[in-house]
Design a protein around this motif. Structure first.
Motif, PDB file in Angstrom:
ATOM      1  N   ALA A  26      37.367  62.104 -63.973  1.00  0.00           N
ATOM      2  CA  ALA A  26      36.216  61.255 -64.293  1.00  0.00           C
ATOM      3  C   ALA A  26      36.627  59.814 -64.592  1.00  0.00           C
ATOM      4  CB  ALA A  26      35.455  61.841 -65.486  1.00  0.00           C
ATOM      5  N   GLY A  27      37.649  59.649 -65.411  1.00  0.00           N
ATOM      6  CA  GLY A  27      38.065  58.304 -65.768  1.00  0.00           C
ATOM      7  C   GLY A  27      38.984  57.657 -64.749  1.00  0.00           C
ATOM      8  N   GLY A  28      39.506  58.434 -63.816  1.00  0.00           N
ATOM      9  CA  GLY A  28      40.442  57.916 -62.824  1.00  0.00           C
ATOM     10  C   GLY A  28      39.871  57.899 -61.420  1.00  0.00           C
ATOM     11  N   LEU A  29      40.154  58.963 -60.647  1.00  0.00           N
ATOM     12  CA  LEU A  29      39.787  58.981 -59.231  1.00  0.00           C
ATOM     13  C   LEU A  29      38.276  58.919 -59.030  1.00  0.00           C
ATOM     14  CD1 LEU A  29      40.861  59.158 -56.364  1.00  0.00           C
ATOM     15  CD2 LEU A  29      40.747  61.657 -56.518  1.00  0.00           C
ATOM     16  N   MET A  30      37.506  59.649 -59.824  1.00  0.00           N
ATOM     17  CA  MET A  30      36.048  59.608 -59.667  1.00  0.00           C
ATOM     18  C   MET A  30      35.491  58.253 -60.089  1.00  0.00           C
ATOM     19  SD  MET A  30      34.985  63.473 -60.880  1.00  0.00           S
ATOM     20  CE  MET A  30      33.218  63.228 -60.673  1.00  0.00           C
ATOM     21  N   ASN A  31      36.131  57.608 -61.051  1.00  0.00           N
ATOM     22  CA  ASN A  31      35.738  56.266 -61.470  1.00  0.00           C
ATOM     23  C   ASN A  31      35.944  55.272 -60.324  1.00  0.00           C
ATOM     24  OD1 ASN A  31      34.747  54.432 -63.314  1.00  0.00           O
ATOM     25  ND2 ASN A  31      36.580  54.335 -64.562  1.00  0.00           N
ATOM     26  N   LEU A  32      37.105  55.350 -59.689  1.00  0.00           N
ATOM     27  CA  LEU A  32      37.394  54.475 -58.553  1.00  0.00           C
ATOM     28  C   LEU A  32      36.512  54.813 -57.350  1.00  0.00           C
ATOM     29  CD1 LEU A  32      41.302  54.357 -58.779  1.00  0.00           C
ATOM     30  CD2 LEU A  32      39.694  52.523 -59.351  1.00  0.00           C
TER      31      LEU A  32
END
Length: 456
Positions: free
Chosen positions: A257-263
């Protein structure tokens, strides 16, 4: 007959100790500060230095690598934080110290210098390590061992966590993206200060909870620090450690959520809504919104299931939580397939993914917190909670590694692989459910008999 006035720490509100709500709001502000910073950290790192609201200009891989290390260390620090509480300070004083460190850390991050950036992260890591495991252990300390309200109490506590996370994703995310990243970092520190103040002012409702056992007036409490673990206690520790494997897998996926999905939200999602572009960081609030709105419903579902005599043990809930969360990544698979075919990905795929992630989280995370307080030996209560949060930290690091692999394998394969692995891993643990439950030695079998009121 004269009515006996209850002492402050014995008073209840909405069927739970008032102390629960003191811990609720303390954790709410702590999570506001942490998730607010988390919502903008990766975005700050990858924003080019030439832009008006300049960032550090790192590559996606560099940003995800630091994100993985940071989020891992934040939770791994819970191990020394738990040891310090068990052996020296007690949980209550450890929470106060952790809150102070967090205020300092977020305040330093408001300074636009690289030394301040790394120093601030260091203080936050130390602060979360002191506060996180100990405040969660204190929630369990509010309830007697046979009190069935414990799981529901942790769900209420968990809703507090996510009110903070929901508000911070919107407020800190907006301030950071629109007015300046360092204003966002500073705002997180101010709100953590509110949490510290209200925890100190609410001490009368926490009498006897979170104190250092070595100075307890109860002889049995003091002796528990000296005697070796019994066979039953050792078996329960084994079950906890095995359950932690599910926690690692869960958060290795969930923390996309905070990494790949955020990007993914930033780079590949069509975020236009009625002519206005939704900030990428706002999607972080979807998870918290669903927890706030669905938290009591999911807890009530499991309570009613137990009332009917169906599977409702903590281990079963955790298994189902992992499988449901993994299923949510199939919506991200659909999102990437849509982007590959049309060049655009709809926002509703992200929302659906976060919905399933949330239902899975509600079935696993607050339940596992309660599970630790049920099974952990008293002398190692904070340490075992620290180990739990450390495993979430290892999951965060795994999330960073998986996120980085998208540059090599592509988002489609990563999201699909995560979904398949989580579902299969959950099914595998299910096969050993009866053997694992036997090792708990009935830790959940002696809970007060349920009533319809408890289930509602």
């Amino acid at each position: 007959m004269a009515l006996v006035e209850k002492a402050p720490h014995e008073k209840e509100l909405f069927g739970h100790p008032v102390g629960l709500y003191i811990l609720f709001f303390t954790e709410m502000w702590e999570r506001f500060s942490y998730y607010g910073m988390r919502a903008i950290l990766v975005l700050y790192l990858v924003t080019k230095t030439s832009e008006v609201n300049s960032g550090l200009g790192w590559t996606n891989n560099e940003a995800l690598a630091l994100y993985g290390w940071y989020t891992m260390l934040v939770y791994v620090a819970s191990i020394p934080g738990g040891i310090i509480a068990d052996r020296i300070l007690g949980q209550k004083k450890a929470v106060i110290l952790g809150a102070i460190l967090l205020v300092i850390g977020h305040s330093i991050l408001a300074i636009e210098e690289m030394w301040a950036f790394y120093t601030g992260l260091g203080f936050i890591i130390s602060g979360v390590g002191m506060l996180k495991p100990n405040i969660s252990t204190m929630v369990g300390g509010l309830y007697k061992k046979d009190d069935i309200r414990r799981d529901k109490g942790f769900t209420i506590f968990y809703i507090g966590i996510n009110i903070g996370a929901f508000l911070s994703s919107l407020i800190v995310g907006y301030v950071g993206e629109v007015y300046g990243w360092h204003y966002g970092f500073g705002l997180a520190g101010i709100c953590m200060f509110f949490g510290l103040v209200q925890f100190v002012l609410g001490q009368k409702y926490l009498y006897g909870v979170g104190d250092y056992l070595g100075k307890s007036k109860n002889v049995e409490d003091r002796e528990s620090l000296k005697r070796p673990l019994t066979k039953i206690e050792k078996d329960r520790v084994v079950v906890l450690i095995i359950s932690f494997l599910m926690v690692i897998v869960f958060f290795g996926a969930f923390e996309q959520a905070g990494g790949l999905m955020n990007l993914y939200a930033k780079d590949y999602t069509d975020r236009m809504l009625f002519g206005w572009e939704v900030p990428a960081s706002w999607f972080q609030a979807a998870n918290s919104f669903f927890i706030i709105t669905l938290g009591t419903a999911v807890a009530g579902y499991w309570a009613k299931r137990k009332l009917k005599g169906k599977h409702a043990s903590s281990l079963f809930k955790m298994i189902m939580g992992l499988i449901i969360m993994g299923t949510g990544f199939l919506f991200m698979t659909a999102a990437t397939a849509q982007y590959q075919s049309t060049g655009s990905s709809a926002m509703y795929w992200l929302v659906l993914a976060y919905l399933f992630h949330t239902v899975g989280e509600l079935s696993l995370s607050p339940v596992s917190l309660s599970f630790v307080t049920k099974l952990a030996p008293a002398k190692y209560a904070s340490l075992m909670m620290g180990l739990y949060f450390a495993t979430t930290g290892f999951g965060n690091k795994l999330a960073g590694i998986l996120g980085e692999s998208a540059s090599q394998f592509g988002e489609y394969k990563v999201f699909t692989g995560i979904a398949i692995f989580c579902i299969l891993f959950g099914a595998l643990v299910w096969l050993f459910l009866s053997k694992l439950k036997a090792l708990t030695h009935g830790a959940e079998d002696n809970e007060r008999k349920m009533t319809s009121a408890d289930a509602s």
